[in-house]
Design an enzyme around this catalytic site. Structure first.
Site, PDB file in Angstrom:
ATOM      1  N   PHE A 160      37.757  42.164  42.149  1.00 36.34           N
ATOM      2  CA  PHE A 160      37.215  42.923  43.404  1.00 36.34           C
ATOM      3  C   PHE A 160      35.377  42.979  43.150  1.00 36.34           C
ATOM      4  O   PHE A 160      35.184  43.091  42.261  1.00 36.34           O
ATOM      5  CB  PHE A 160      37.937  44.430  43.434  1.00 36.34           C
ATOM      6  N   THR A 161      34.847  43.108  44.341  1.00 36.86           N
ATOM      7  CA  THR A 161      33.703  43.368  44.596  1.00 36.86           C
ATOM      8  C   THR A 161      33.258  44.573  43.886  1.00 36.86           C
ATOM      9  O   THR A 161      33.809  45.581  44.021  1.00 36.86           O
ATOM     10  CB  THR A 161      33.143  43.412  46.079  1.00 36.86           C
ATOM     11  N   HIS A 162      32.178  44.506  42.989  1.00 41.14           N
ATOM     12  CA  HIS A 162      31.687  45.976  42.434  1.00 41.14           C
ATOM     13  C   HIS A 162      30.206  46.283  43.069  1.00 41.14           C
ATOM     14  O   HIS A 162      29.524  45.605  43.365  1.00 41.14           O
ATOM     15  CB  HIS A 162      31.407  45.676  40.839  1.00 41.14           C
ATOM     16  N   PRO A 163      29.955  47.732  43.321  1.00 41.84           N
ATOM     17  CA  PRO A 163      31.122  48.602  43.291  1.00 41.84           C
ATOM     18  C   PRO A 163      31.885  48.852  44.682  1.00 41.84           C
ATOM     19  O   PRO A 163      31.302  48.828  45.814  1.00 41.84           O
ATOM     20  CB  PRO A 163      30.093  49.888  43.053  1.00 41.84           C
ATOM     21  N   GLU A 167      38.395  48.496  43.379  1.00 45.88           N
ATOM     22  CA  GLU A 167      38.359  48.573  41.890  1.00 45.88           C
ATOM     23  C   GLU A 167      39.559  49.400  41.104  1.00 45.88           C
ATOM     24  O   GLU A 167      40.055  49.056  40.192  1.00 45.88           O
ATOM     25  CB  GLU A 167      37.241  48.683  41.357  1.00 45.88           C
TER      26      GLU A 167
END
Length: 71
Positions: free
Chosen positions: A54-57, A61
């Site tokens: 998953f992309t952070h932030p 997540e």
């Protein structure tokens, strides 16, 4: 978003590892549930989300943390 309260629960079939249901009472739950719904509708087991990047932030997540709880 700075909010730390809430609860996330999932029911997973012990034999098939399929996600049977999920309840989310947390910030941005209306976005998170879409990810769970896609996994359920496409027949993925819980490890699909557990191992997904998953992309952070992002709030999604948190799903990794939920599904890493399963032993």
């Amino acid at each position: 978003i700075g909010q730390t309260t809430g609860i996330m629960k999932a029911v997973v079939d012990a034999k098939t590892n399929k996600i049977l249901g999920c309840t989310l009472f947390c910030p941005e739950s209306s976005e998170i549930i879409n990810t769970v719904s896609i996994a359920m509708k496409t027949g993925q087991d819980y490890t699909y989300i557990k191992k997904h990047i998953f992309t952070h932030p992002t709030i999604n997540e948190a799903l990794k943390n939920l599904f890493y709880q399963i032993k």
